[in-house]
Structures are given as C-alpha cells and as structure tokens.
Design an enzyme around this catalytic site. Structure first.
Site, short mmCIF file in Angstrom:
data_model
loop_
_atom_site.label_atom_id
_atom_site.label_comp_id
_atom_site.label_asym_id
_atom_site.label_seq_id
_atom_site.Cartn_x
_atom_site.Cartn_y
_atom_site.Cartn_z
N LYS A 12 1.99 -0.18 1.12
CA LYS A 12 2.21 1.13 1.19
C LYS A 12 0.98 1.74 0.31
O LYS A 12 0.58 1.17 -0.62
CB LYS A 12 3.66 1.73 0.55
CG LYS A 12 4.04 1.02 -0.92
CD LYS A 12 3.31 1.89 -1.95
CE LYS A 12 4.02 1.35 -3.23
NZ LYS A 12 3.23 1.76 -4.63
N GLY A 102 0.45 -7.29 -7.96
CA GLY A 102 -0.14 -6.45 -8.95
C GLY A 102 -1.23 -5.25 -8.57
O GLY A 102 -1.79 -4.95 -9.49
N SER A 110 8.11 -4.81 -0.25
CA SER A 110 7.97 -4.89 1.34
C SER A 110 8.43 -6.16 1.88
O SER A 110 9.22 -5.86 2.80
CB SER A 110 6.33 -4.50 1.61
OG SER A 110 6.65 -4.38 3.19
N ASP A 142 10.96 0.63 -4.97
CA ASP A 142 10.02 0.91 -3.68
C ASP A 142 10.76 0.18 -2.46
O ASP A 142 10.50 0.62 -1.14
CB ASP A 142 8.84 0.21 -3.73
CG ASP A 142 7.83 0.82 -4.72
OD1 ASP A 142 8.12 1.97 -5.16
OD2 ASP A 142 6.82 0.25 -4.96
#
Length: 293
Positions: A12, A102, A110, A142
């Site tokens: 993303k 990182g 994900s 996320d």
C-alpha cells in the site's frame, strides 16, 4: 479444499498522511488515503492433519512466533474454537517475500490480512469482513485496510474506513536502503500532531479538479524520517525532480505518481544503482477477492 496457493498480499501507499492528535492511550489520530498497488508478497496455505500452525520458510530477522502471519492465524484459530467448540486443522504457511520490511508499504500487515482472509475461507469460518477487520486491528492498524479491500479514506488510528476514488496511475517506488522503525518516528520530538482535519470531499475534489500533478496534502511523518534518516531525504530529493515525490507511511520508501507506464519506465531507467526501485500500478480492489469467491 485443502490448500490455497499464490495468495497475493499487496503493498500500500499512503497518498497523504496527516497526524491530527493523540489519544490518552498514546495512539495517534490520523487521516490518510490508503492505495493498494500491484506489487505483492505471495502466500501459500496447506491444511495439516493436526492443529499446528507452521511457517515453512525462514524470514531473516522475523522469528516465527513474532511473525504477524502466525499471530493472525492463531487469533483466527482461537475465534473458530470459541464459535465451534473445536479447533480447525493446522496449516503450513509459505511466503514469497518481495515487499521490504520497515519500508512503509505495509508488507507485514498485508501478509497478516491475507492470512486472515485465506484461512477464513479454507476453514469455512464464516467471519464477515468487518469481523475479520476487528480481529486484525490489535495486531496492526493497517490490517483492517487490507481486509477492507479497496482504496480507503481512513481516520481514527486507521481503522475507520470509507471507500474513495483515487487516480488510476503508475507509481515509481524507491527503497532508500534503510529500515525505518515506526515507533521511532511516532515518538520523535520533531513530530507535529496538530494538522487540521480534512474531509473526504476535499481529497476527491482535488483530484476531480486538479490543474497540476501535485498530490493532496502531505505526509506529516516525512519531516521526521528525513531528519533522522538522511537516505530517505536523498530519495525524496532525487525522485522529486520528476514530480511530487513523498514518503509512504512512516518510511522508508518514497514514491511518485505517473500517468503512464512509459513515464514510470523512463524514470526507473535513471534510478541510481545504489537503490532498489520498482514500478507498480494502482489497484481498485484487493487481488485476492476473485480467488475467494
């Protein structure tokens, strides 16, 4: 069905990322637009005859018990046990790791989201999309976005999501060669936490009426990361010669949007050899959706 192979876990980009405040529990209040792109890790799931959850390949620096993939699988396994009164079968999980750690592209989150969606399907667990999002949130802010599965305008700590349209474009992404710890960025004395709130219509109208190629808003974490990690600053400066370059997430990856693949290719051909760089296309929905119908 006893296996699912080649399950995508896409990267993303944060098209903008504003830090609006901080809750009493220390979590930061954010506004951002999450955009999935077609650069993906790949996961493979094979049911076992016992109840063990096992990652079948090593990931340097990530012991199995700390891996979000295994932790997500354990959470869902416990939820299935609670609902059915019996454990589902164990799983061997293989991963082809492409996304940098990182890097701010959400690779670990994900992977965990793809694990939750794939195992919900394999185990026929029956959890709704929202239930999977709620299950994944404690592991990473996320994760709900990837389960949400489409370009999203996010608020809160990143879990309050609304669908939003974003430009169909290509991106060049540069990995500056450093891993940026998220906690170090959010705890920095240099981080401002008072960017005014925007509305989803502010984002949409910018792209609907734009007269130039500049993106909406900014990334409030970028000023911190570029100060603490000079390679990030160098990448922003270099890619900025071609357009509105900015950092994604808490770093370290830097991206720039282009209208065509040919434009992205032209920039890629000039990337300094010291960096890893790649192109990716914007996605409107999670690529696992077709697999799990």
């Amino acid at each position: 069905m006893s296996s699912l192979k080649n399950c995508p876990a896409p990267a993303k980009l944060n098209l903008f990322l504003h830090v609006n405040g901080r809750r009493a529990d220390g979590y930061h209040l954010l506004q951002t637009v999450f955009q999935m792109i077609d650069r993906c890790d790949r996961l493979h799931f094979d049911l076992r005859a016992d109840h063990e959850l096992r990652r079948v390949n090593d990931i340097p620096g990530v012991p199995q018990e700390q891996d979000l993939i295994i932790r997500a699988a354990r959470l869902l396994q416990a939820e299935v046990l609670k609902r059915r009164g019996a454990l589902p079968p164990g799983v061997d999980i293989g991963i082809e790791k492409v996304l940098p750690m990182g890097g701010g592209v959400g690779g670990g989150s994900s992977d965990a989201a793809t694990t939750l969606m794939a195992l919900n399907h394999l185990w026929q667990a029956g959890l709704s999309r929202q239930e999977l999002m709620d299950l994944g949130l404690p592991l990473g802010a996320d994760i709900p976005f990837f389960i949400f599965g489409q370009t999203g305008f996010a608020e809160g700590v990143g879990e309050a999501l609304q669908p939003v349209a974003a430009p169909a474009c290509w991106y060049v992404v540069v990995e500056p060669g450093v891993a940026v710890p998220t906690a170090k960025i959010f705890s920095s004395e240099y981080l401002t936490r008072d960017t005014p709130l925007v509305k989803i219509t502010d984002f949409s109208s910018h792209y609907g009426n734009r007269q130039d190629n500049r993106g909406f808003g900014k990334n409030d974490l970028q000023q911190v990361a570029t100060r603490l990690f000079p390679p990030v600053a160098k990448a922003v400066e270099w890619l900025g010669a071609y357009g509105d370059a900015r950092m994604t997430g808490s770093g370290a990856c830097v991206f720039c949007a282009f209208d065509s693949e040919a434009q992205a290719d032209a920039v890629l051909s000039n990337v300094p050899a010291a960096w890893t760089a790649w192109k990716a296309k914007a996605l409107t929905q999670h690529p696992i959706a077709e697999m799990l119908k």
